[in-house]
Design a protein around this motif. Structure first.
Motif, mmCIF file in Angstrom:
data_model
loop_
_atom_site.group_PDB
_atom_site.id
_atom_site.type_symbol
_atom_site.label_atom_id
_atom_site.label_comp_id
_atom_site.label_asym_id
_atom_site.label_seq_id
_atom_site.Cartn_x
_atom_site.Cartn_y
_atom_site.Cartn_z
ATOM 1 N N ASN A 287 2.961 -3.066 -6.695
ATOM 2 C CA ASN A 287 4.063 -2.121 -6.867
ATOM 3 C C ASN A 287 3.589 -0.821 -7.502
ATOM 4 O O ASN A 287 4.318 0.178 -7.495
ATOM 5 C CB ASN A 287 5.156 -2.742 -7.724
ATOM 6 C CG ASN A 287 5.840 -3.901 -7.028
ATOM 7 O OD1 ASN A 287 6.052 -3.860 -5.818
ATOM 8 N ND2 ASN A 287 6.175 -4.937 -7.772
ATOM 9 N N THR A 288 2.396 -0.862 -8.079
ATOM 10 C CA THR A 288 1.727 0.326 -8.597
ATOM 11 C C THR A 288 0.279 0.284 -8.132
ATOM 12 O O THR A 288 -0.218 -0.757 -7.674
ATOM 13 C CB THR A 288 1.773 0.381 -10.144
ATOM 14 O OG1 THR A 288 1.156 -0.802 -10.668
ATOM 15 C CG2 THR A 288 3.206 0.461 -10.651
ATOM 16 N N GLY B 147 5.495 6.158 0.306
ATOM 17 C CA GLY B 147 6.679 6.548 -0.448
ATOM 18 C C GLY B 147 7.694 7.267 0.430
ATOM 19 O O GLY B 147 7.337 8.029 1.328
ATOM 20 N N ALA C 281 4.160 7.423 -4.547
ATOM 21 C CA ALA C 281 5.448 7.677 -5.196
ATOM 22 C C ALA C 281 6.458 8.187 -4.177
ATOM 23 O O ALA C 281 6.107 8.794 -3.159
ATOM 24 C CB ALA C 281 5.272 8.709 -6.310
ATOM 25 N N GLY C 282 7.729 7.953 -4.459
ATOM 26 C CA GLY C 282 8.783 8.559 -3.650
ATOM 27 C C GLY C 282 8.903 10.040 -3.935
ATOM 28 O O GLY C 282 8.483 10.537 -4.991
ATOM 29 N N GLY D 1 7.532 12.173 0.411
ATOM 30 C CA GLY D 1 6.922 11.020 -0.229
ATOM 31 C C GLY D 1 5.403 11.122 -0.196
ATOM 32 O O GLY D 1 4.815 11.899 0.560
ATOM 33 N N SER E 216 0.548 5.891 0.773
ATOM 34 C CA SER E 216 -0.024 4.674 0.208
ATOM 35 C C SER E 216 -1.263 4.304 1.014
ATOM 36 O O SER E 216 -1.300 4.515 2.230
ATOM 37 C CB SER E 216 0.976 3.514 0.269
ATOM 38 O OG SER E 216 2.089 3.728 -0.569
ATOM 39 N N GLY F 293 3.559 9.265 3.682
ATOM 40 C CA GLY F 293 4.791 9.538 2.955
ATOM 41 C C GLY F 293 5.881 10.030 3.876
ATOM 42 O O GLY F 293 5.629 10.700 4.884
ATOM 43 N N ALA G 137 13.132 1.375 -5.030
ATOM 44 C CA ALA G 137 11.722 1.331 -5.394
ATOM 45 C C ALA G 137 10.985 0.248 -4.618
ATOM 46 O O ALA G 137 11.509 -0.833 -4.362
ATOM 47 C CB ALA G 137 11.581 1.073 -6.889
ATOM 48 N N ASN G 138 9.752 0.578 -4.221
ATOM 49 C CA ASN G 138 8.829 -0.355 -3.561
ATOM 50 C C ASN G 138 9.324 -0.853 -2.207
ATOM 51 O O ASN G 138 8.971 -1.951 -1.765
ATOM 52 C CB ASN G 138 8.481 -1.524 -4.477
ATOM 53 C CG ASN G 138 7.839 -1.064 -5.773
ATOM 54 O OD1 ASN G 138 8.338 -1.352 -6.847
ATOM 55 N ND2 ASN G 138 6.738 -0.324 -5.677
ATOM 56 N N SER H 95 9.624 4.492 -4.010
ATOM 57 C CA SER H 95 8.166 4.338 -3.978
ATOM 58 C C SER H 95 7.755 3.347 -2.887
ATOM 59 O O SER H 95 8.553 2.533 -2.411
ATOM 60 C CB SER H 95 7.665 3.865 -5.343
ATOM 61 O OG SER H 95 8.328 2.684 -5.743
#
Length: 282
Positions: free
Chosen positions: A36-37, A62, A98-99, A112, A115, A124, A250-251, A272
């Motif tokens: 998730n990070t 994101g 990140a979003g 975004g 990833s 993004g 998120a995620n 994200s």
């Protein structure tokens, strides 16, 4: 000397791995590592020809933020997956995008962030357009801002955003952001466009689908109908003066909702992204 096999000189048949910042769960004979990070993934390769050096992955970028005024919905993050991807015994850097940042004034929202895992990039999502501004390109495209002639952004790993249109009088509905599966819906009349649908994936637990990469819904002048967020974490647009549009989840890589026609409320931020890796360990 330290035995790394079964004590008879043979190497393990299946993969093992270590990671930083990943959440590891067990699903039968498989390990599932959810990032998730950002972090790292380091496999130790086994001898089995089918599973010893192969992983399944899901990489989601994101989501893009929604546009500010009569805003288009943000586009979903790019969706990348493979059920048999070869890896080697090295450290792999994992980047979770990140979003996009919500718009609080004209033109200041963002796309975004990508990833990444190995050679794989989930792009993004594109930002939704402000009033009279086209949606941005991205993994999925952002929706166009409310006004005649604005278009949705194009997509590299999903679907395009919907166009924004003039509705009735001063009502100008924004278009929905694109999702991985569904295109963003164009704004029309007194209704902003809905975000495009995302895609289900069961990489975390066999037989259980989770939806990712839904587009954000478009915003519209107060008192009308905002666009719904797309399945897969897309945020709904706003249609109430002073009320902030819904952010992407998120995620999931969901796009943020488009803002209302007012200066007192922001658009929704993008959700994200996520990186998930699955491998056979026994």
């Amino acid at each position: 000397w330290i035995n790394v096999g079964d004590g008879t000189g043979s190497l393990p048949a299946y993969m093992s791995a270590t990671n930083t910042n990943g959440i590891e769960t067990t699903d039968g004979d498989y390990k599932v590592v959810t990032f998730n990070t950002s972090g790292s993934f380091t496999p130790s390769i086994g001898t089995d020809a089918t599973h010893g050096n192969k992983v399944e992955y899901l990489v989601i970028g994101g989501g893009g933020a929604g546009g500010w005024s009569d805003g288009g919905g943000g586009g979903a993050g790019g969706y990348q997956t493979n059920t048999s991807f070869a890896v080697t015994g090295q450290d792999y850097t994992i980047t979770v995008g990140a979003g996009g940042t919500a718009a609080t004034a004209p033109g200041n929202g963002t796309d975004g962030v990508d990833s990444t895992f190995s050679t794989i990039t989930g792009d993004g999502g594109g930002e939704g357009g402000d009033f009279n501004v086209n949606g941005s390109a991205g993994g999925s495209g952002g929706g166009g801002g409310g006004n005649t002639g604005t278009t949705g952004g194009s997509a590299t790993q999903g679907q395009a955003g919907g166009a924004g249109h003039t509705g009735t009088g001063t009502v100008r509905p924004g278009g929905g952001g694109g999702g991985h599966t569904g295109v963003g819906v164009a704004g029309s009349g007194t209704t902003a466009g809905a975000g495009g649908a995302g895609t289900a994936n069961d990489i975390k637990i066999t037989g259980t689908n989770v939806f990712y990469a839904g587009g954000g819904g478009g915003g519209i002048k107060s008192g009308n109908t905002a666009g719904a967020g797309g399945t897969g974490g897309g945020g709904a647009g706003s249609s109430t003066s002073g009320v902030v549009a819904t952010s992407g989840t998120a995620n999931t890589g969901g796009g943020g909702g488009g803002g209302v026609d007012a200066t007192t409320a922001a658009s929704g931020a993008g959700g994200s992204g996520v990186v998930i890796i699955r491998y056979k360990f026994q």
